[in-house]
Write an enzyme that holds these catalytic residues in place. Structure first.
Site, PDB file in Angstrom:
ATOM      1  CB  SER A   6      73.109 -20.983 -22.729  1.00 48.71           C
ATOM      2  OG  SER A   6      72.854 -22.412 -22.691  1.00 48.71           O
ATOM      3  CE  LYS A   7      72.767 -19.274 -26.359  1.00 47.53           C
ATOM      4  NZ  LYS A   7      74.158 -19.737 -26.318  1.00 47.53           N
ATOM      5  NE  ARG A   8      72.975 -25.807 -22.885  1.00 55.22           N
ATOM      6  CZ  ARG A   8      73.515 -26.162 -21.591  1.00 55.22           C
ATOM      7  NH1 ARG A   8      72.844 -27.182 -20.804  1.00 55.22           N
ATOM      8  NH2 ARG A   8      74.460 -25.794 -21.039  1.00 55.22           N
TER       9      ARG A   8
END
Length: 509
Positions: free
Chosen positions: A275-277
RNA sequence: GGCCCGUUGGUCAAGGGGUCUAAGACACCGGCCUUUCACGCCGGUAACAGGGGUUCGAAUCCCCUACGGGUCACCA
């Protein structure tokens, strides 16, 4: 269980017959929902579909699953198509290109779904449910509180016409739910995971048409895959449990099922779903950070699939030749940025200078090193820089990091150690000699500069290090970097003069 | 929590009961090349999650445990 090669498995026999004997044309699809940019995991699913199709002279379709009106956007659709094209994944049928099983956007297929819905409704395999979202949420809360699996309790399963009328009079808009048969074992045949069983009792009656009349994913996907004659459904593992519902639908509708292949997820460094993180998740982000499409494709292919030989570098065409579903692994893969960078660097080093120049220009413009208009002279200049730094790049964007070296003439030694190198007694003589030789030179082509550099060591009878290091530091301030014979031509005689006199004034003894 | 899937070096992964003293790649370390660094070439460190079975023999087959992940929406 090693199911991949269980040849006694009937399903697998069928699969082999399809894949290798071509008794039936392979038709695969990539069916994203346009709710965001193309995700790296989606790109891999698309790739595997594409590879399977091309390997078998089949057809690749692109279908847009836009039944979520809230979140779908045409920008996302464009982004997805652009990213696919950029990667070189083209589709034979689908949105934009058409085909005989269109339309290829689900919102344009509503009347097609209606037929199937009516069939289910009239056979009592589906029913209208008037519960509101709030009521359902409350139910779920209570179930959770009791430690049960939240699931639709079936309140509207057997509504009488009277009750229905009452609800309608209240202005309630029903959803349509599929009546999940009780006590059944649902068998999912999966080309990568083997036979997977689910209990129908674990699945509540699920919604197949939302209250706005639009079918849900689980329903539309079944109808479309059937209508579009899809033979193989390759998608991410997050869909595995959905597949149970879909199998129920295939059975209720009496449709034959495609071969399913659920590819495991791509994980971030901490082993949770990427995911984005974890950094960049969308294909565009890689594009705008200077990754090459063939590097992404190569890297993605190696995540979850492995070739038979030991080679690791593959073009799309080579991948097509080598690909097969039975070499797809079940276990999830961590996205290894280091390896991606290595592959990307490999492709950069093996691309033509011209190509890298083209790719580098936007980054240089963005960083302010180039104007909007790049004339031939500037292009030449960039080209020399690319030649000098190309094999040190792991992304095209990194070229920006080298620009100061070619621009800023006020050279400062990067460290004490570097300063020391400038203070040797031979230094000023070395720099003098270099300067005069360059001034007399016919041209400053790398080959020629190389000779000049060499000749200085001979002429002054000095060891190479005593010649090369001071020149490198005087001209760049750094103790390492691209070859001096590549750097000097970029600088030109004027900049060399400037830098040398600046260094002489400031740092020489 | 229920259901489902998975577990070979730090990472990607090969492996179809004996040929595994377990391939290859990235990363890391060392050497060579280059009078720098990088590239390239050569070499090295490093793994079958744990426990039970089955078998003459298990990384490979079965069971359990542990751990990781996915999924449980009128999202796809």
């Amino acid at each position: 269980m090693n199911v991949r090669r269980d040849y006694s498995n009937i399903f697998y026999k069928n699969f082999l017959r399809e894949e290798y004997c071509m008794s039936q044309e392979i038709r695969v699809r990539f069916a994203p929902s346009p709710t965001g940019p193309l995700h790296i995991g989606g790109a891999r699913s698309a790739l595997f579909n594409y590879l399977l199709a091309k390997k078998n002279n089949g057809k690749m379709l692109l279908r847009i699953e836009d039944t979520d009106r809230e979140r779908s956007s045409s920008e996302s659709e464009e982004n997805i198509k652009d990213s696919l094209k950029w990667l070189g994944i083209n589709w034979d049928e689908g949105v934009d290109v058409g085909g005989e099983y269109g339309p290829y956007r689900q919102m344009e297929r509503l009347d097609i779904y209606k037929k199937y819905i009516d069939k289910l409704l009239s056979e009592g395999k589906a029913y209208k449910c008037y519960c509101t979202e709030e009521e359902l949420e409350k139910q779920r809360e209570e179930q959770r509180a009791r430690g049960e699996t939240p699931r639709y309790a079936g309140c509207c399963r057997d509504l009488t016409p009277d009750q229905e009328e009452k609800f309608q009079a209240q202005g309630r808009r029903p959803v349509i739910r599929f009546r999940v048969p009780g006590g059944e074992i649902i068998r999912v045949d999966d080309a990568v995971r083997g036979k997977v069983n689910f209990e129908s009792d674990g699945i509540g009656d699920f919604v197949i048409v939302k209250s706005d009349g639009i079918p849900t994913y689980n329903f539309a996907v079944v109808v479309d895959d059937h209508e579009m004659k899809i033979t193989h459904v390759i998608r991410g593992e997050e869909h595995l449990t959905n597949t149970a519902r879909q199998v129920l639908l295939y059975e209720a509708l009496e449709l034959s099922q495609p071969t399913f292949a659920h590819v495991s997820l791509i994980l971030g460094k901490d082993r949770s779903k990427m995911s984005k993180r974890h950094g960049h998740t969308s294909v565009v982000q890689y594009r705008i950070n200077g990754f090459l499409p063939e590097a992404i494709v190569n890297f993605l292919a190696l995540l979850g699939w492995s070739p038979e030989g030991e080679e690791e570098i593959f073009t799309l065409d080579e991948l097509i030749k080598q690909f097969s579903l039975d070499r797809v692994v079940k276990s999830p893969a961590v996205f290894d940025m280091e390896k991606l960078k290595w592959i990307n660097g490999y492709y950069i080093r093996n691309s033509s200078i011209e190509r890298i120049v083209e790719l580098a220009i936007p980054f240089l413009q963005e960083a302010g090193y180039l104007d909007e208009n790049v004339d031939e002279e500037k292009r030449q200049w960039v080209s020399m820089i690319v030649a000098a730094v190309r094999n040190r790049l792991s992304t095209v964007r990194e070229i920006v990091d080298y620009m100061e070296l070619f621009i800023n003439d006020e050279i400062k030694p990067e460290s004490e150690k570097a300063l020391k190198e400038l203070q040797g007694e031979q230094v000023s003589q070395v720099l003098e000699t270099l300067l005069s030789k360059l001034q007399e030179a016919e041209d400053l082509e790398p080959e020629n500069v190389k000779k000049i550099l060499k000749s200085i060591t001979k002429e002054l009878k000095l060891g190479g290090r005593k010649v090369f290091m001071p020149i490198r530091i005087a001209l760049t301030g750094q103790m390492s970097g691209p070859e001096m014979h590549d750097v000097i031509p970029v600088l030109g005689i004027e900049k060399v003069e400037k830098r040398i006199s600046y260094v002489k004034e400031n740092f020489l003894q």
